[in-house]
Design an enzyme around this catalytic site. Structure first.
Site, PDB file in Angstrom:
ATOM      1  N   LYS A 273       0.786  -1.026   0.167  1.00 54.59           N
ATOM      2  CA  LYS A 273      -0.114   0.130   0.697  1.00 54.59           C
ATOM      3  C   LYS A 273       0.899   1.229   0.031  1.00 54.59           C
ATOM      4  CE  LYS A 273      -3.930   1.793   3.107  1.00 54.59           C
ATOM      5  NZ  LYS A 273      -4.734   1.618   3.961  1.00 54.59           N
TER       6      LYS A 273
ATOM      7  N   SER B   9      -9.764   1.306   2.961  1.00 52.66           N
ATOM      8  CA  SER B   9      -8.764   2.338   1.851  1.00 52.66           C
ATOM      9  C   SER B   9      -7.309   1.439   1.154  1.00 52.66           C
ATOM     10  CB  SER B   9      -7.830   2.997   2.628  1.00 52.66           C
ATOM     11  OG  SER B   9      -7.242   2.592   3.571  1.00 52.66           O
TER      12      SER B   9
ATOM     13  N   SER C 210      -9.340  -1.362   6.915  1.00 55.31           N
ATOM     14  CA  SER C 210      -9.019  -0.759   5.810  1.00 55.31           C
ATOM     15  C   SER C 210      -8.628  -1.688   5.367  1.00 55.31           C
ATOM     16  CB  SER C 210      -7.913   0.669   5.829  1.00 55.31           C
ATOM     17  OG  SER C 210      -9.079   1.360   5.251  1.00 55.31           O
TER      18      SER C 210
HETATM   19  N1  GLN Z   1     -12.873   4.162   6.346  1.00 53.57           N
HETATM   20  C1  GLN Z   1     -11.886   4.426   7.451  1.00 53.57           C
HETATM   21  C2  GLN Z   1     -11.470   5.806   7.677  1.00 53.57           C
HETATM   22  O1  GLN Z   1     -11.797   6.185   6.435  1.00 53.57           O
HETATM   23  C3  GLN Z   1     -10.856   4.060   7.941  1.00 53.57           C
HETATM   24  C4  GLN Z   1      -9.456   3.984   7.011  1.00 53.57           C
HETATM   25  C5  GLN Z   1      -8.662   3.277   7.482  1.00 53.57           C
HETATM   26  O2  GLN Z   1      -8.752   2.230   8.206  1.00 53.57           O
HETATM   27  N2  GLN Z   1      -7.581   3.748   7.008  1.00 53.57           N
HETATM   28  O3  GLN Z   1     -11.183   6.901   8.224  1.00 53.57           O
END
Ligand code: GLN
Length: 469
Positions: A59, A134, A158
């Site tokens: 990532k 994400s 995520s």
């Molecule tokens: N969707 C969640 C956020 O926007 C989690 C994102 C993540 O785990 N990096 O914060």
């Protein structure tokens, strides 16, 4: 694999598959650069490592020496980290080949990989849908067979949510088990890296290669983790499994997802586990607490992008204007929204009402889970209330987007561990995931339970390379 020519062939094949799947927009590394780096890595990788020759995509918010680290943001476009994340260094030490950087929501803020400055990623089964986020690029590359494994990060679901939406396995390890050194900070009390793979065994293999104490991360757990791979096939006979009521009956849950949890329950029972329902009442407040704590920490962490030290600089005659113009031009709308929410929550006079209160809720959630674990060894829940949603469906409604993580976020708040396992397809042919949760440091029992479910579900749906949407 221990022959360098095998590693080279494996590297080349991965690059070929990534090119073929370009339309997923899952890999941000230009193909020429990817091929060149993979060739160098394949010829220098350590042949005795357990991951020798395995291409692992990473990532884009995890620092690598081979490629740029942009976090899906314009503000870090072209940024080259002078050091690499410990997790990446460990994977390389085990012989893995870092197969490019994957697309993600900017700084990890999102649930669909649509909030990336480098364009959205697409679901490998259906080009009209999102791969989740994400870490959507990582999930999409593994699901489509481009790479056997990838690294993602979780602040609030995520890894597990995109794993669920794409039909692969994804684990969120206990906070402090995988070093955060070199993982670009979003919300430091929640951030944790985790691997994606197509099987529980590969997930465990990667985890064992990348976790353990790291003196470079002050929140790293000093004890050595117990082995997990060797215990994977021990089964679940006698294991006490609690189905979390509040997460299974969560508002907006798709009937097919609800049915998959019932199937998982039956599979556990057939395999000899004792299953019952359990109430964890405060999980209901998880999302609200998270959307105070995570933006609060983000507003502080992201203050470092001032145009002086990293990445983008918008020229101006004086420093304050340069700072403001840089941030205005460099951050996307969702990141700006989080910074504003977080700054507000931390401001004088509001701190206790928002941040203080959210931390108290966090403690309550930890306490409720501890109570559940007095009666159960592991818990069962859906990973996400729905399967992959349509592109654009939630981009103009942040709250709807946030709700996609309602089942995963409580684990991040407690610091414990959880894993998403593919559990079948819905009527539209889209993957469904269920998650197993365990207490902090419970990865051995977690993975054992996940392996049992995996064997029961026998999920095999993959888009073939030619067919990938
Ligand atoms: N969707 C969640 C956020 O926007 C989690 C994102 C993540 O785990 N990096 O914060």
């Amino acid at each position: 694999m221990s022959d360098p020519s095998d590693a080279l062939a494996s590297a080349k094949a991965a690059a070929d598959r990534i090119v073929k799947l370009k339309r997923l927009n899952a890999c941000l590394t230009p193909i020429k650069e990817l091929r060149k780096s993979l060739a160098v890595q394949a010829s220098t990788a350590h042949p005795s490592g357990v991951l020798y020759g395995m291409p692992v995509a990473v990532k884009d918010n995890i620092c690598t020496l081979e490629y740029t680290t942009s976090c899906g943001s314009k503000i870090l476009e072209g940024y080259r980290s002078p050091y690499e994340a410990t997790a990446v260094a460990k994977l390389k030490a085990a012989g893995a080949l870092i197969a490019g950087k994957t697309n993600c929501d900017e700084f990890g803020m999102g649930s669909s990989t649509e909030h990336s400055a480098y364009g959205r990623s697409f679901h490998p089964f259906d080009k009209t849908r999102v791969p989740g986020g994400s870490s959507g690029g990582s999930a999409a590359l593994v699901a489509s067979g481009a790479v056997p494994a990838a690294l993602g990060s979780e602040t609030g679901g995520s890894v597990r949510q995109p794993a669920s939406l794409c039909g692969v396995v994804g684990i969120k390890p206990t906070y402090g088990r995988v070093s955060r050194y070199g993982i670009v900070a979003y919300a430091s009390s929640l951030d944790q890296a985790g691997p994606f793979a197509t099987t529980v065994a590969d997930t465990a293999l990667l985890l064992e290669a990348m976790w353990g104490h790291d003196p470079c991360d002050s929140t790293s757990i000093p004890s050595e983790p117990e082995p997990v791979l060797a215990r994977l096939e021990e089964g679940v006979a006698g294991l006490r499994v609690g189905v979390v009521e509040e997460l299974t009956d969560v508002e907006g849950i798709q009937p097919a997802v609800r049915a998959a949890v019932d199937s998982a329950r039956n599979l556990f029972e057939k395999a000899g586990a004792e299953v019952d329902t359990v109430s964890v009442p405060s999980v209901e407040y998880g999302l609200s607490a998270y959307y105070i704590i995570a933006p609060a920490e983000a507003s502080s962490n992201l203050a470092r992008y001032d145009g002086v030290r990293y990445g983008l600089r918008a020229p101006a005659a004086e420093v304050a204007t340069m700072n403001a113009l840089t941030r205005e031009a460099g951050f996307g709308a969702e990141v700006k929204r989080r910074i504003m929410l977080g700054t507000y929550a931390l401001s004088a006079g509001y701190y206790d009402a928002y941040y203080g209160q959210a931390q108290r809720v966090r403690t309550l959630i930890i306490r409720d889970f501890s109570r559940a674990y007095e009666r159960f060894d592991v818990l069962l829940a859906p990973t996400s209330p729905t399967t992959a949603f349509e592109l654009g469906a939630k981009t103009s409604d942040p709250l709807a987007m946030y709700l996609s993580d309602v089942c995963t976020i409580p684990t991040n708040l407690t610091g414990a561990t959880a894993i998403s396992v593919p559990a079948g397809l819905d009527a539209a042919g889209l993957p469904i995931g269920v998650q197993v949760l365990a207490p902090a440091l419970g990865e051995a029992v977690l993975l054992r339970a996940a392996r049992s479910l995996e064997a029961g579900f026998a999920f095999t749906a993959r888009p073939t390379l030619g067919e990938a949407a």
